[in-house]
Design a protein around this motif. Sequence first.
Motif, mmCIF file in Angstrom:
data_model
loop_
_atom_site.group_PDB
_atom_site.id
_atom_site.type_symbol
_atom_site.label_atom_id
_atom_site.label_comp_id
_atom_site.label_asym_id
_atom_site.label_seq_id
_atom_site.Cartn_x
_atom_site.Cartn_y
_atom_site.Cartn_z
ATOM 1 N N UNK A 1 32.504 31.567 -16.896
ATOM 2 C CA UNK A 1 32.871 32.569 -15.673
ATOM 3 C C UNK A 1 34.119 33.098 -15.722
ATOM 4 N N UNK A 2 34.108 34.435 -15.675
ATOM 5 C CA UNK A 2 35.489 35.156 -15.685
ATOM 6 C C UNK A 2 35.709 34.930 -14.113
ATOM 7 N N UNK A 3 37.274 35.431 -13.950
ATOM 8 C CA UNK A 3 37.666 35.547 -12.581
ATOM 9 C C UNK A 3 36.683 36.723 -11.671
ATOM 10 N N UNK B 1 41.644 39.908 -5.566
ATOM 11 C CA UNK B 1 40.773 40.264 -6.761
ATOM 12 C C UNK B 1 40.757 38.935 -7.670
ATOM 13 N N UNK B 2 41.615 37.754 -7.330
ATOM 14 C CA UNK B 2 41.449 36.591 -8.312
ATOM 15 C C UNK B 2 41.251 35.400 -7.667
ATOM 16 N N UNK B 3 40.738 34.543 -8.283
ATOM 17 C CA UNK B 3 40.278 33.352 -7.647
ATOM 18 C C UNK B 3 41.401 32.490 -6.799
ATOM 19 N N UNK B 4 42.761 32.558 -7.411
ATOM 20 C CA UNK B 4 43.805 31.870 -6.832
ATOM 21 C C UNK B 4 43.996 32.387 -5.437
ATOM 22 N N UNK B 5 43.965 33.772 -5.088
ATOM 23 C CA UNK B 5 44.157 34.174 -4.013
ATOM 24 C C UNK B 5 42.867 34.033 -3.077
ATOM 25 N N UNK B 6 41.808 34.163 -3.808
ATOM 26 C CA UNK B 6 40.698 34.040 -3.069
ATOM 27 C C UNK B 6 40.418 32.613 -2.414
ATOM 28 N N UNK B 7 40.432 31.761 -3.182
ATOM 29 C CA UNK B 7 40.566 30.260 -2.656
ATOM 30 C C UNK B 7 41.696 29.489 -1.983
ATOM 31 N N UNK B 8 42.825 29.709 -2.606
ATOM 32 C CA UNK B 8 43.937 29.255 -1.973
ATOM 33 C C UNK B 8 45.157 29.894 -1.673
ATOM 34 N N UNK B 9 44.901 31.083 -1.488
ATOM 35 C CA UNK B 9 45.983 32.125 -0.951
ATOM 36 C C UNK B 9 47.308 32.049 -1.900
ATOM 37 N N UNK B 10 46.926 31.764 -3.057
ATOM 38 C CA UNK B 10 48.091 32.030 -4.387
ATOM 39 C C UNK B 10 49.043 30.899 -3.954
ATOM 40 N N UNK B 11 48.728 29.797 -3.394
ATOM 41 C CA UNK B 11 49.349 28.755 -2.979
ATOM 42 C C UNK B 11 50.867 29.171 -2.373
ATOM 43 N N UNK B 12 50.967 30.257 -1.536
ATOM 44 C CA UNK B 12 52.113 30.663 -1.109
ATOM 45 C C UNK B 12 52.434 30.601 0.160
ATOM 46 N N UNK B 13 51.772 29.830 1.227
ATOM 47 C CA UNK B 13 51.711 29.957 2.595
ATOM 48 C C UNK B 13 52.791 28.818 2.904
ATOM 49 N N UNK B 14 53.763 29.381 3.945
ATOM 50 C CA UNK B 14 54.939 28.413 4.504
ATOM 51 C C UNK B 14 54.425 27.583 5.528
ATOM 52 N N UNK B 15 55.367 26.736 6.141
ATOM 53 C CA UNK B 15 55.419 25.550 7.197
ATOM 54 C C UNK B 15 54.576 26.074 8.264
ATOM 55 N N UNK C 1 44.980 32.694 -15.527
ATOM 56 C CA UNK C 1 43.583 33.008 -15.719
ATOM 57 C C UNK C 1 43.340 32.432 -17.253
ATOM 58 N N UNK C 2 42.444 31.289 -17.046
ATOM 59 C CA UNK C 2 42.110 30.776 -18.336
ATOM 60 C C UNK C 2 42.841 29.674 -18.763
ATOM 61 N N UNK C 3 43.842 29.514 -18.339
ATOM 62 C CA UNK C 3 44.727 28.445 -18.709
ATOM 63 C C UNK C 3 44.165 27.111 -18.684
ATOM 64 N N UNK C 4 43.975 26.602 -17.506
ATOM 65 C CA UNK C 4 43.152 25.678 -17.242
ATOM 66 C C UNK C 4 41.952 25.657 -17.481
#
Lengths: 581, 150
Positions: free
Chosen positions: A411-413, A61-75, B146-149
């Motif tokens: 634009x909102x998320x 539901x948010x852009x972090x997960x949508x585009x970069x998987x929450x920067x959570x992926x391991x090796x 959200x919205x910070x950067x």
Amino acid sequence: MIDAAPLVADLAIGAAELMPLQSGSELLPENLNVSFKALPAIIVIGMMLLFIVAGFMFQVADTDDMWVAGRSIGNIENGMAIGANWMSAATYLGVAATVATAGVYGLAYVIGWTTGYFILLIFMAAQMRRFGKYTAPDFVGDRFNSDTARALAALTTFLIGFVYALGQARGMGLVGLYILGDWSALTGGLLTAYQTMMVVFMVITVAYLSLSGMLGATKNMVLQYVILIVAFLLGLVATGWAGGFTTVLPQLQYGMMIDSLAAEFSAPFAGGSYYLWVATCFSLVFGTCGLPHVLVRFYTVKNERVARWSCTWGLFFISLLYLSAPAFAAIGTALYGDQIGAVYGDPGMTSAAGDVLVVLAAQLAGLPEWFVGFVAAGGIAAAVATTAGLFIAASSAISHDIYANIINEDATQRQQVLVGRLSIILIGLLTIIFALNPQQPIAALVGFAFSLAAIVLFPMFFLGLWWENTNRQGALSGMVTGIVVWFIPMINEGNFGLVNGGAGLGIEAISTWMPAIGSALIGTPIVFAVTIAVSLVTTEPPLETKQMVRQCHSPDPMPSDKTAADIVAEKNRDGNAPADD
Amino acid sequence: MPDNTNHDTEDGSRDIATDGGMSDVEREQQIDYMDVEINLLKPATPFMRDHLRIIWIGFGIWVLTTFAPITATRLAPDTMTQSMPLIGFPLHYFLLAIVGPGAALVLSVWYARKRDQIDEKYGIEQGVVEPETTDTVPDDAAATDGGVDE
């Protein structure tokens, strides 16, 4: 067939001329048994369901997960995702086909598509991770302070995703046809059997992808990697065994077979000249380093050490298949030669038969139907995984880089994710329309995308990261030059029916020295030279930009949710470097 | 390619080197990366020098393993196409299909380990500073940035 011109493209143009109408049946390999097969069908349908469920479980539901998987992926997880993302239908089906039909020239693909990861690793992976951000066009836009550059990069990303996905759609359609049979009756004869199946699989892919975004896609890619590598390796061992060629280690044992195959299989320059080999390999290596859907995998990890090791793991996972593909080609060539007819010469193996050689070989070796279906399912998994990566990259180019950064800065998320989903559907539709009547074999289509990435994007990434004086004017003129240069051989060879209805201009000097598939050997240095020259004669980039580049190379650890630009901004706010005004 | 390291040390970090007895590590600690130029050919800091050395060595070997076999086959086709004992491969085929990709993999492991060693030498530790929050909780993650950067 055995001349210096790009062999795969030649085959395709020849085929397109013979059959200008929409005629899916001619695309079909004549010896592949097209019919509904119960057990393989269950395997494939079950697999597709599994992908949808996994996509649904990791809905975003948010852009972090949508585009970069929450920067959570391991090796290892990211390594497998790199592998699945990378190994498309062009790898699963196309590499063995090219090695079989083009001989030693085909090995340029094997080397180009593996060793590029080392260049990526030493020059770019960790630095890209430190840069942060979401997409490859983000890098271009922010590094060169230019929305025009961002838009050009986004456009290129979209074009790459589209050209590349065409090949995947074709692979899905062909393999789906083998497993599920002819469904064209469903459309009342409006679409051919191949077209119907391609549409079915593309619709499923788009559906799961627009639900799940990068997080779901990453989780799915791990699954897809396991399916595709197991299917490929087991398929190879079983085919070699059943055919009586090899036992447990076909990757090395096929060396003994080479003498018994036609000379074209191993004669050094039978399938393409030395120049063509080097040019192709060069394009594929540096295309790898410029492909947005490859680079974005380094944005999805926790830190730069993970970026490095997951790149190494990725190469390991990729090598498993690439070291095996030539063995599959050798066994497939032997089986084809024994049971169907001469592989080389006239008529030789058709490009359609070549495209499904892996499946065909398993069938010719007399393996049980369900097992052949399993091997085919691996091909679909490969195509779906890569399409996922490409569509995420292409849709983020539209939603994030063009919509959120240029059109609607507030634009909102929710809006961004919505536009992202819509653009996945849009590029899916475009791909379906253009894949209805594909003119090139899988590997050739993909090759064009690599040239484009190597010429237009790789120089921007490389110079942007390693030479802090590269500026906006340099980048813009470099990218424009690159796009023009890329189109020269495309027009000359008439790819996509651009000129003279597909015949092209046919200027011989260009097709010899600048074949579309290897045009980066000339194009990339030109773009480097233009970018550097223009940067030198125009003003230096601002200090903040330089500091951003420096931050990408600093060994100091940085928080995983910060970008290089954040760090620079913080530092300047503290007054340590009051360089602004 | 890899030959430039010695000279560059003198050029690039002359002002720092005058501190005499400092080790690379101590010198490195005094450096703010915001102030040093990034240049592929002229590493400005001890860390960059160490790092670029392995990058260039790796790159040099990579060029050889990737392009030398096909070039040798072009120059001496008869020698290169001879069958190898035991495994039966024509030499050029083996070098292209197996040694080429294999070498890139070995080089990658070598590079990643070397880089880890350099990190260790300079006391760089990855991943300890970052909070372990965003694993698979998409909805929470939305709020945090959200919205910070921008």
